[in-house]
Design an enzyme around this catalytic site. Structure first.
Site, PDB file in Angstrom:
ATOM      1  N   ASP A  34     -43.666 -15.130  37.288  1.00 10.69           N
ATOM      2  CA  ASP A  34     -45.008 -15.358  36.746  1.00 10.69           C
ATOM      3  C   ASP A  34     -45.695 -14.021  36.495  1.00 10.69           C
ATOM      4  OD1 ASP A  34     -47.071 -18.096  36.953  1.00 10.69           O
ATOM      5  OD2 ASP A  34     -47.947 -16.105  36.600  1.00 10.69           O
ATOM      6  N   LYS A  35     -46.367 -13.941  35.374  1.00 18.13           N
ATOM      7  CA  LYS A  35     -47.070 -12.713  34.994  1.00 18.13           C
ATOM      8  C   LYS A  35     -48.402 -12.565  35.726  1.00 18.13           C
ATOM      9  CE  LYS A  35     -48.746 -10.674  30.625  1.00 18.13           C
ATOM     10  NZ  LYS A  35     -48.879 -10.939  29.182  1.00 18.13           N
ATOM     11  N   THR A 125     -45.351 -30.567  25.294  1.00 15.22           N
ATOM     12  CA  THR A 125     -46.615 -31.290  25.525  1.00 15.22           C
ATOM     13  C   THR A 125     -46.753 -32.436  24.536  1.00 15.22           C
ATOM     14  OG1 THR A 125     -49.017 -31.097  25.263  1.00 15.22           O
ATOM     15  CG2 THR A 125     -47.717 -29.462  24.126  1.00 15.22           C
ATOM     16  N   ASP A 126     -47.561 -33.429  24.899  1.00 14.56           N
ATOM     17  CA  ASP A 126     -47.828 -34.527  23.947  1.00 14.56           C
ATOM     18  C   ASP A 126     -48.655 -34.041  22.757  1.00 14.56           C
ATOM     19  OD1 ASP A 126     -50.319 -34.227  25.237  1.00 14.56           O
ATOM     20  OD2 ASP A 126     -50.545 -36.355  25.708  1.00 14.56           O
ATOM     21  N   GLU A 127     -49.246 -32.843  22.880  1.00 14.50           N
ATOM     22  CA  GLU A 127     -50.086 -32.340  21.779  1.00 14.50           C
ATOM     23  C   GLU A 127     -49.270 -31.993  20.545  1.00 14.50           C
ATOM     24  OE1 GLU A 127     -53.315 -29.819  22.575  1.00 14.50           O
ATOM     25  OE2 GLU A 127     -53.565 -30.507  24.627  1.00 14.50           O
ATOM     26  N   TYR A 149     -52.698 -23.765  20.006  1.00 13.31           N
ATOM     27  CA  TYR A 149     -51.916 -23.997  21.225  1.00 13.31           C
ATOM     28  C   TYR A 149     -50.791 -24.990  20.925  1.00 13.31           C
ATOM     29  CZ  TYR A 149     -50.618 -26.541  25.487  1.00 13.31           C
ATOM     30  OH  TYR A 149     -49.905 -27.177  26.469  1.00 13.31           O
ATOM     31  N   ALA A 150     -51.157 -26.127  20.332  1.00 13.87           N
ATOM     32  CA  ALA A 150     -50.168 -27.177  20.072  1.00 13.87           C
ATOM     33  C   ALA A 150     -49.097 -26.680  19.101  1.00 13.87           C
ATOM     34  CB  ALA A 150     -50.868 -28.420  19.519  1.00 13.87           C
ATOM     35  N   LYS A 153     -46.696 -24.468  20.969  1.00 12.80           N
ATOM     36  CA  LYS A 153     -45.815 -25.284  21.810  1.00 12.80           C
ATOM     37  C   LYS A 153     -44.784 -26.027  20.964  1.00 12.80           C
ATOM     38  CE  LYS A 153     -46.016 -25.861  25.672  1.00 12.80           C
ATOM     39  NZ  LYS A 153     -45.382 -25.093  26.803  1.00 12.80           N
ATOM     40  N   ASN A 248     -63.161 -39.689  26.957  1.00  8.84           N
ATOM     41  CA  ASN A 248     -63.779 -38.595  27.713  1.00  8.84           C
ATOM     42  C   ASN A 248     -65.115 -38.999  28.340  1.00  8.84           C
ATOM     43  OD1 ASN A 248     -61.655 -36.903  27.110  1.00  8.84           O
ATOM     44  ND2 ASN A 248     -62.672 -35.955  25.364  1.00  8.84           N
TER      45      ASN A 248
HETATM   46  P1  NAD Z   1     -51.513 -22.913  33.612  1.00  8.06           P
HETATM   47  O1  NAD Z   1     -52.303 -22.259  32.530  1.00  8.06           O
HETATM   48  O2  NAD Z   1     -52.202 -23.451  34.806  1.00  8.06           O
HETATM   49  O3  NAD Z   1     -50.395 -21.900  34.138  1.00  8.06           O
HETATM   50  C1  NAD Z   1     -49.607 -21.116  33.282  1.00  8.06           C
HETATM   51  C2  NAD Z   1     -48.855 -20.110  34.142  1.00  8.06           C
HETATM   52  O4  NAD Z   1     -48.015 -19.334  33.275  1.00  8.06           O
HETATM   53  C3  NAD Z   1     -49.764 -19.129  34.879  1.00  8.06           C
HETATM   54  O5  NAD Z   1     -49.345 -19.001  36.212  1.00  8.06           O
HETATM   55  C4  NAD Z   1     -49.586 -17.837  34.116  1.00  8.06           C
HETATM   56  O6  NAD Z   1     -49.791 -16.680  34.908  1.00  8.06           O
HETATM   57  C5  NAD Z   1     -48.143 -17.969  33.647  1.00  8.06           C
HETATM   58  N1  NAD Z   1     -47.874 -17.137  32.460  1.00  8.06           N
HETATM   59  C6  NAD Z   1     -48.585 -17.071  31.313  1.00  8.06           C
HETATM   60  N2  NAD Z   1     -48.027 -16.198  30.472  1.00  8.06           N
HETATM   61  C7  NAD Z   1     -46.917 -15.715  31.090  1.00  8.06           C
HETATM   62  C8  NAD Z   1     -45.914 -14.801  30.700  1.00  8.06           C
HETATM   63  N3  NAD Z   1     -45.941 -14.178  29.515  1.00  8.06           N
HETATM   64  N4  NAD Z   1     -44.912 -14.547  31.574  1.00  8.06           N
HETATM   65  C9  NAD Z   1     -44.878 -15.148  32.785  1.00  8.06           C
HETATM   66  N5  NAD Z   1     -45.811 -16.022  33.208  1.00  8.06           N
HETATM   67  C10 NAD Z   1     -46.823 -16.303  32.357  1.00  8.06           C
HETATM   68  O7  NAD Z   1     -50.669 -24.034  32.878  1.00  8.06           O
HETATM   69  P2  NAD Z   1     -50.273 -25.526  33.321  1.00  8.06           P
HETATM   70  O8  NAD Z   1     -51.401 -26.419  33.030  1.00  8.06           O
HETATM   71  O9  NAD Z   1     -49.694 -25.490  34.688  1.00  8.06           O
HETATM   72  O10 NAD Z   1     -49.145 -25.846  32.256  1.00  8.06           O
HETATM   73  C11 NAD Z   1     -47.776 -25.534  32.543  1.00  8.06           C
HETATM   74  C12 NAD Z   1     -46.913 -25.938  31.365  1.00  8.06           C
HETATM   75  O11 NAD Z   1     -47.072 -27.326  31.097  1.00  8.06           O
HETATM   76  C13 NAD Z   1     -47.284 -25.219  30.059  1.00  8.06           C
HETATM   77  O12 NAD Z   1     -46.085 -24.942  29.367  1.00  8.06           O
HETATM   78  C14 NAD Z   1     -48.114 -26.240  29.312  1.00  8.06           C
HETATM   79  O13 NAD Z   1     -48.027 -26.031  27.911  1.00  8.06           O
HETATM   80  C15 NAD Z   1     -47.450 -27.527  29.745  1.00  8.06           C
HETATM   81  N6  NAD Z   1     -48.305 -28.718  29.735  1.00  8.06           N
HETATM   82  C16 NAD Z   1     -49.479 -28.740  30.437  1.00  8.06           C
HETATM   83  C17 NAD Z   1     -50.236 -29.886  30.455  1.00  8.06           C
HETATM   84  C18 NAD Z   1     -51.510 -29.969  31.247  1.00  8.06           C
HETATM   85  O14 NAD Z   1     -52.200 -30.977  31.189  1.00  8.06           O
HETATM   86  N7  NAD Z   1     -51.881 -28.969  32.040  1.00  8.06           N
HETATM   87  C19 NAD Z   1     -49.820 -31.027  29.744  1.00  8.06           C
HETATM   88  C20 NAD Z   1     -48.623 -30.964  29.019  1.00  8.06           C
HETATM   89  C21 NAD Z   1     -47.866 -29.813  29.032  1.00  8.06           C
HETATM   90  P1  TYD Z   2     -58.717 -30.199  28.080  1.00 10.05           P
HETATM   91  O1  TYD Z   2     -58.764 -30.380  29.557  1.00 10.05           O
HETATM   92  O2  TYD Z   2     -59.079 -28.881  27.510  1.00 10.05           O
HETATM   93  O3  TYD Z   2     -57.241 -30.629  27.629  1.00 10.05           O
HETATM   94  P2  TYD Z   2     -56.623 -30.844  26.130  1.00 10.05           P
HETATM   95  O4  TYD Z   2     -57.528 -30.237  25.145  1.00 10.05           O
HETATM   96  O5  TYD Z   2     -55.332 -30.116  26.253  1.00 10.05           O
HETATM   97  O6  TYD Z   2     -56.464 -32.320  25.981  1.00 10.05           O
HETATM   98  O7  TYD Z   2     -59.640 -31.279  27.382  1.00 10.05           O
HETATM   99  C1  TYD Z   2     -59.451 -32.673  27.622  1.00 10.05           C
HETATM  100  C2  TYD Z   2     -60.433 -33.421  26.766  1.00 10.05           C
HETATM  101  O8  TYD Z   2     -61.771 -33.114  27.212  1.00 10.05           O
HETATM  102  C3  TYD Z   2     -60.385 -33.025  25.299  1.00 10.05           C
HETATM  103  O9  TYD Z   2     -60.602 -34.178  24.486  1.00 10.05           O
HETATM  104  C4  TYD Z   2     -61.544 -32.054  25.147  1.00 10.05           C
HETATM  105  C5  TYD Z   2     -62.554 -32.554  26.156  1.00 10.05           C
HETATM  106  N1  TYD Z   2     -63.399 -31.505  26.734  1.00 10.05           N
HETATM  107  C6  TYD Z   2     -64.794 -31.626  26.686  1.00 10.05           C
HETATM  108  O10 TYD Z   2     -65.351 -32.610  26.166  1.00 10.05           O
HETATM  109  N2  TYD Z   2     -65.551 -30.619  27.222  1.00 10.05           N
HETATM  110  C7  TYD Z   2     -64.997 -29.520  27.794  1.00 10.05           C
HETATM  111  O11 TYD Z   2     -65.745 -28.628  28.257  1.00 10.05           O
HETATM  112  C8  TYD Z   2     -63.574 -29.408  27.838  1.00 10.05           C
HETATM  113  C9  TYD Z   2     -62.902 -28.225  28.470  1.00 10.05           C
HETATM  114  C10 TYD Z   2     -62.819 -30.429  27.299  1.00 10.05           C
END
Ligand code: NAD
Ligand code: TYD
Length: 340
Positions: A34-35, A125-127, A149-150, A153, A248
């Site tokens: 992890d970075k 991701t589902d996105e 972002y999407a 990914k 939401n």
């Molecule tokens: P997060 O942002 O909490 O964590 C990301 C981690 O990656 C951090 O620890 C960061 O330091 C590390 N990182 C970033 N850039 C790096 C690099 N260049 N080298 C090494 N480490 C690096 O993310 P999360 O919510 O835990 O998501 C994890 C994965 O799941 C991601 O790939 C995200 O796209 C995917 N995902 C997340 C969700 C969600 O709801 N959170 C849903 C679907 C998919």
């Molecule tokens: P988020 O947690 O950023 O996840 P994602 O965009 O990856 O789905 O947002 C979840 C939903 O909540 C999305 O429809 C955007 C909305 N949202 C708000 O309405 N206000 C906020 O401040 C944030 C961060 C998200």
């Protein structure tokens, strides 16, 4: 022992997965790469840093020397590391392309040379399906990402697939829906709204608040990923959806109920540009492997609120004294929340 490399293991899902993996698989040795960006927090792993079956390496997945050394000795790679916040990708996409696309490419190149790699799990991701107004996305559906972002990914998702199709890297692709649970960085909607509510701050709800997300508890996600490692078929994609599609506005009301705060904290604000209206996953394929979510949304959300109540030490320093977070918050919400 199975050598498992977890990239992004200091982030939200990654750190939950590291804990889950060490607790569930006594025969796994886990290395976290992890970075430690703003989202990566060593405190997420504090209770496993001394575990003899876990080691932590600070490094960038896009650094071919580090990635090569670690991937080449692995049996399994679970690749979580990414820039993950849609709103930040709208402010600027460069880091997203660098880490999510280029970083994934560097890992995949290393995976080509790994002599005993059995599985490379690409966390997508589902996105990637884009906004889904009707029905539910199946794994074979077209990808139509609509924010940077999407799109990053989706690039990584297809790059991983291509390294299976072209080079035989044992890739499985997971497409989880929105995760929630402990250790989620307070920029995402659930932890942001819980912690704002606890502090009697406004909850900035984008647009009309009728956008829908399908909520998946992070432990159900971890169990699904474990099953894909065990029983997935290389080259295949697996949706992981919680089956909890919530608007939401309803989510916000539930958070206010659980934190015992008034509806007057809801602050409708200018919408996110390109805001996807709805995500929805068809999970038939994963269910056929034997998975189903175990945590009901009402229970998971209540426990998550409880976790943020009990762990102020974790989030309060980020929200109150972290200059990076404060500058992000001002850029994202300062003008939106200013009284007109
Ligand atoms: P997060 O942002 O909490 O964590 C990301 C981690 O990656 C951090 O620890 C960061 O330091 C590390 N990182 C970033 N850039 C790096 C690099 N260049 N080298 C090494 N480490 C690096 O993310 P999360 O919510 O835990 O998501 C994890 C994965 O799941 C991601 O790939 C995200 O796209 C995917 N995902 C997340 C969700 C969600 O709801 N959170 C849903 C679907 C998919
Ligand atoms: P988020 O947690 O950023 O996840 P994602 O965009 O990856 O789905 O947002 C979840 C939903 O909540 C999305 O429809 C955007 C909305 N949202 C708000 O309405 N206000 C906020 O401040 C944030 C961060 C998200």
């Amino acid at each position: 022992m199975l050598e498992v490399l977890v990239t992004g293991g200091a982030g939200f899902i990654g750190s939950n997965f590291v804990h889950y993996a060490l607790a569930t698989h006594p025969d796994w040795r886990v290395t976290t790469l992890d970075k430690l960006t703003y989202a990566g927090r060593l405190e997420n792993l504090q209770d496993v840093l001394d575990d003899p079956r876990h080691s932590f390496v600070r490094g960038d997945i896009a650094d071919a020397a580090v990635a090569g050394r670690l991937v080449e000795r692995s049996d399994v790679v679970v690749h979580f590391a990414a820039e993950t916040h849609v709103d930040r990708s709208i402010q600027g996409a460069a880091d997203f392309i660098q880490t999510d696309v280029v970083g994934t490419y560097v890992l995949l190149e290393a995976a080509r040379r790994a002599p005993h790699l059995q599985r490379f799990i690409q966390i997508s991701t589902d996105e990637v399906y884009g906004s889904v107004l009707q029905g539910s996305s199946r794994e074979t559906d077209e990808l139509k990402p609509r924010n940077p972002y999407a799109a990053s990914k989706a690039g990584a998702d297809r790059l991983a697939y291509s390294f299976w199709a072209t080079h035989g890297v044992p890739v499985c692709i997971a497409r989880p829906s929105n995760n929630y649970g402990p250790y989620q960085f307070p920029e995402k909607v659930i932890p942001l709204f819980i912690t704002n509510a606890l502090d009697n701050l406004p909850l900035p709800l984008y647009g009309d608040g009728l956008h829908v997300r399908d909520w998946l508890h992070v432990l159900d996600d971890c169990r699904a990923l474990d099953l894909i490692i065990e029983s997935g078929v290389n080259g295949e994609v697996y949706n992981i959806g919680g089956g909890n599609e919530v608007k939401n506005l309803d989510l916000t009301r539930r958070i206010l109920d659980l934190t015992e705060r008034p509806a007057s904290l809801i602050a409708p604000v200018r919408d996110r540009p390109g805001h996807d209206r709805r995500y929805s996953l068809d999970t038939t394929k994963l269910r056929a492997l034997g998975w189903e979510p175990q945590i009901a949304f009402a229970d998971g959300l209540r426990e998550t609120v409880q976790w943020y109540r009990a762990n102020e030490w974790w989030w309060r320093p980020i929200k109150q004294s972290n200059a990076e977070f404060q500058s992000y918050y001002t850029a994202q919400y300062g003008e939106r929340l200013r009284p007109s």
